[in-house]
Design a protein around this motif. Sequence first.
Motif, PDB file in Angstrom:
ATOM      1  N   TRP A 102      -3.640 -10.711  12.255  1.00  0.00           N
ATOM      2  CA  TRP A 102      -2.483 -10.471  11.379  1.00  0.00           C
ATOM      3  C   TRP A 102      -1.460 -11.601  11.413  1.00  0.00           C
ATOM      4  N   ASP A 103      -1.656 -12.565  12.301  1.00  0.00           N
ATOM      5  CA  ASP A 103      -0.729 -13.698  12.407  1.00  0.00           C
ATOM      6  C   ASP A 103      -1.408 -15.039  12.141  1.00  0.00           C
ATOM      7  N   ASP A 104      -2.623 -15.024  11.559  1.00  0.00           N
ATOM      8  CA  ASP A 104      -3.344 -16.281  11.373  1.00  0.00           C
ATOM      9  C   ASP A 104      -3.010 -16.978  10.058  1.00  0.00           C
ATOM     10  N   GLY A 105      -2.131 -16.356   9.238  1.00  0.00           N
ATOM     11  CA  GLY A 105      -1.701 -16.978   7.999  1.00  0.00           C
ATOM     12  C   GLY A 105      -2.579 -16.721   6.795  1.00  0.00           C
ATOM     13  N   LYS A 106      -3.668 -15.933   6.976  1.00  0.00           N
ATOM     14  CA  LYS A 106      -4.575 -15.746   5.840  1.00  0.00           C
ATOM     15  C   LYS A 106      -5.232 -14.361   5.760  1.00  0.00           C
ATOM     16  N   SER A 107      -5.455 -13.708   6.893  1.00  0.00           N
ATOM     17  CA  SER A 107      -6.280 -12.497   6.896  1.00  0.00           C
ATOM     18  C   SER A 107      -5.513 -11.255   6.448  1.00  0.00           C
ATOM     19  N   SER A 108      -6.257 -10.365   5.795  1.00  0.00           N
ATOM     20  CA  SER A 108      -5.722  -9.053   5.407  1.00  0.00           C
ATOM     21  C   SER A 108      -6.872  -8.053   5.521  1.00  0.00           C
ATOM     22  N   LEU A 109      -7.264  -7.748   6.748  1.00  0.00           N
ATOM     23  CA  LEU A 109      -8.495  -7.009   6.994  1.00  0.00           C
ATOM     24  C   LEU A 109      -8.502  -5.615   6.387  1.00  0.00           C
ATOM     25  N   TYR A 110      -7.384  -4.892   6.451  1.00  0.00           N
ATOM     26  CA  TYR A 110      -7.364  -3.545   5.886  1.00  0.00           C
ATOM     27  C   TYR A 110      -7.518  -3.577   4.364  1.00  0.00           C
ATOM     28  N   LEU A 111      -6.773  -4.452   3.704  1.00  0.00           N
ATOM     29  CA  LEU A 111      -6.846  -4.505   2.248  1.00  0.00           C
ATOM     30  C   LEU A 111      -8.181  -5.072   1.773  1.00  0.00           C
ATOM     31  N   ASP A 112      -8.809  -5.904   2.590  1.00  0.00           N
ATOM     32  CA  ASP A 112     -10.099  -6.489   2.219  1.00  0.00           C
ATOM     33  C   ASP A 112     -11.251  -5.506   2.387  1.00  0.00           C
ATOM     34  N   ASN A 113     -11.063  -4.473   3.220  1.00  0.00           N
ATOM     35  CA  ASN A 113     -12.209  -3.644   3.605  1.00  0.00           C
ATOM     36  C   ASN A 113     -12.114  -2.166   3.241  1.00  0.00           C
ATOM     37  N   PHE A 114     -10.955  -1.693   2.756  1.00  0.00           N
ATOM     38  CA  PHE A 114     -10.823  -0.247   2.578  1.00  0.00           C
ATOM     39  C   PHE A 114     -11.776   0.318   1.529  1.00  0.00           C
ATOM     40  N   GLU A 115     -12.049  -0.434   0.453  1.00  0.00           N
ATOM     41  CA  GLU A 115     -12.954   0.072  -0.579  1.00  0.00           C
ATOM     42  C   GLU A 115     -14.378   0.202  -0.037  1.00  0.00           C
ATOM     43  N   LYS A 116     -14.787  -0.754   0.823  1.00  0.00           N
ATOM     44  CA  LYS A 116     -16.127  -0.686   1.413  1.00  0.00           C
ATOM     45  C   LYS A 116     -16.279   0.538   2.300  1.00  0.00           C
ATOM     46  N   ALA A 117     -15.161   1.016   2.845  1.00  0.00           N
ATOM     47  CA  ALA A 117     -15.187   2.194   3.714  1.00  0.00           C
ATOM     48  C   ALA A 117     -15.101   3.489   2.924  1.00  0.00           C
ATOM     49  N   GLY A 118     -14.976   3.403   1.597  1.00  0.00           N
ATOM     50  CA  GLY A 118     -14.955   4.601   0.761  1.00  0.00           C
ATOM     51  C   GLY A 118     -13.589   5.154   0.440  1.00  0.00           C
ATOM     52  N   PHE A 119     -12.541   4.320   0.609  1.00  0.00           N
ATOM     53  CA  PHE A 119     -11.182   4.774   0.347  1.00  0.00           C
ATOM     54  C   PHE A 119     -10.667   4.238  -0.991  1.00  0.00           C
ATOM     55  N   ALA A 120      -9.755   5.002  -1.581  1.00  0.00           N
ATOM     56  CA  ALA A 120      -9.053   4.572  -2.789  1.00  0.00           C
ATOM     57  C   ALA A 120      -7.587   4.359  -2.441  1.00  0.00           C
ATOM     58  N   ASP A 121      -6.986   3.360  -3.070  1.00  0.00           N
ATOM     59  CA  ASP A 121      -5.572   3.045  -2.847  1.00  0.00           C
ATOM     60  C   ASP A 121      -4.724   3.930  -3.747  1.00  0.00           C
ATOM     61  N   MET A 122      -3.953   4.821  -3.136  1.00  0.00           N
ATOM     62  CA  MET A 122      -3.134   5.760  -3.899  1.00  0.00           C
ATOM     63  C   MET A 122      -1.717   5.240  -4.143  1.00  0.00           C
ATOM     64  N   GLY A 123      -1.381   4.111  -3.497  1.00  0.00           N
ATOM     65  CA  GLY A 123      -0.075   3.515  -3.712  1.00  0.00           C
ATOM     66  C   GLY A 123       0.953   3.946  -2.681  1.00  0.00           C
ATOM     67  N   GLN A 124       2.006   3.191  -2.621  1.00  0.00           N
ATOM     68  CA  GLN A 124       3.052   3.409  -1.621  1.00  0.00           C
ATOM     69  C   GLN A 124       3.835   4.703  -1.845  1.00  0.00           C
ATOM     70  N   GLU A 125       3.916   5.136  -3.090  1.00  0.00           N
ATOM     71  CA  GLU A 125       4.731   6.316  -3.407  1.00  0.00           C
ATOM     72  C   GLU A 125       3.958   7.621  -3.364  1.00  0.00           C
ATOM     73  N   ALA A 126       2.664   7.580  -3.068  1.00  0.00           N
ATOM     74  CA  ALA A 126       1.857   8.801  -3.053  1.00  0.00           C
ATOM     75  C   ALA A 126       2.319   9.755  -1.959  1.00  0.00           C
ATOM     76  N   GLU A 127       2.240  11.041  -2.234  1.00  0.00           N
ATOM     77  CA  GLU A 127       2.559  12.056  -1.231  1.00  0.00           C
ATOM     78  C   GLU A 127       1.342  12.206  -0.311  1.00  0.00           C
ATOM     79  N   PRO A 128       1.484  11.910   0.977  1.00  0.00           N
ATOM     80  CA  PRO A 128       0.320  11.959   1.878  1.00  0.00           C
ATOM     81  C   PRO A 128      -0.291  13.348   1.967  1.00  0.00           C
ATOM     82  N   GLN A 129      -1.624  13.366   2.024  1.00  0.00           N
ATOM     83  CA  GLN A 129      -2.368  14.586   2.238  1.00  0.00           C
ATOM     84  C   GLN A 129      -3.101  14.491   3.575  1.00  0.00           C
ATOM     85  N   THR A 130      -3.478  15.625   4.135  1.00  0.00           N
ATOM     86  CA  THR A 130      -4.187  15.636   5.409  1.00  0.00           C
ATOM     87  C   THR A 130      -5.450  14.775   5.317  1.00  0.00           C
ATOM     88  N   GLY A 131      -5.606  13.865   6.258  1.00  0.00           N
ATOM     89  CA  GLY A 131      -6.753  12.965   6.289  1.00  0.00           C
ATOM     90  C   GLY A 131      -6.495  11.627   5.632  1.00  0.00           C
TER      91      GLY A 131
END
Length: 247
Positions: free
Chosen positions: A162-191
Amino acid sequence: MNGQVKAAIAEHAIAEYPRECCGLVVLVGAAEVYAPCRNIAATPAEHFVMAPEDYAAAEDRGAVVAVVHSHPGVAARPSMADKTMCEKSGIDKWVIVSLGVQGDGSVGVDDWCEFGPCGYVPPLIGREFSHGTLDCYTLVRDWYHIERGVELPDFERPDAWWDDGKSSLYLDNFEKAGFADMGQEAEPQTGDVLLMQIRSKNGVPNHAGIYLGDGVLLHHMYGRLSGRTVWGGMWAHSLRTVLRYKG
């Protein structure tokens, strides 16, 4: 292990003190040989990350029969991270040598420990932190395995990415893990997985937790035990987006 192998391990461990040494015992012909490896962890006094090329070079010499590392100033007892790595390694024997300052001021071997896979599963609450082995993403993976029966993919996480000036591992990999980005304003649900940015020089999310519902977050911060906390305050302020599993 024979005396020659133990002597080679002890010599390496003392030479690396106060860093953790690491290496492999390799079967060359009919003889066991110790192959020292480099510890490339960002915090080598706290844990070890074996250089991949050193592991490959040892495998070229013969079959790997044991993984070795030292515990400088700490008992020769496997940590949660040691037991977790052992379970994943596929290698039947792990060896720990503990070191300490002796009565004459020199550094010497205090004790030895051997252990192997036993089906160990770290608890979700109260686990020790070890980046890449028991960290915030490991907790997300383990929660989904235990609570949802979902096997999330793992991905390599270099120390301090997270301090190497280039990497963004979570944003680069979440879709491969089966997640959808609901946005910062989404109301969190369990899980839901909540991505937060905490002291990241890269300006990207570098911490994740699972929303358990009823205003409770399960997460694992660097240097702390995993646990539940109230969702809000500094955690909500650091939120960058909400991820929801879609499969």
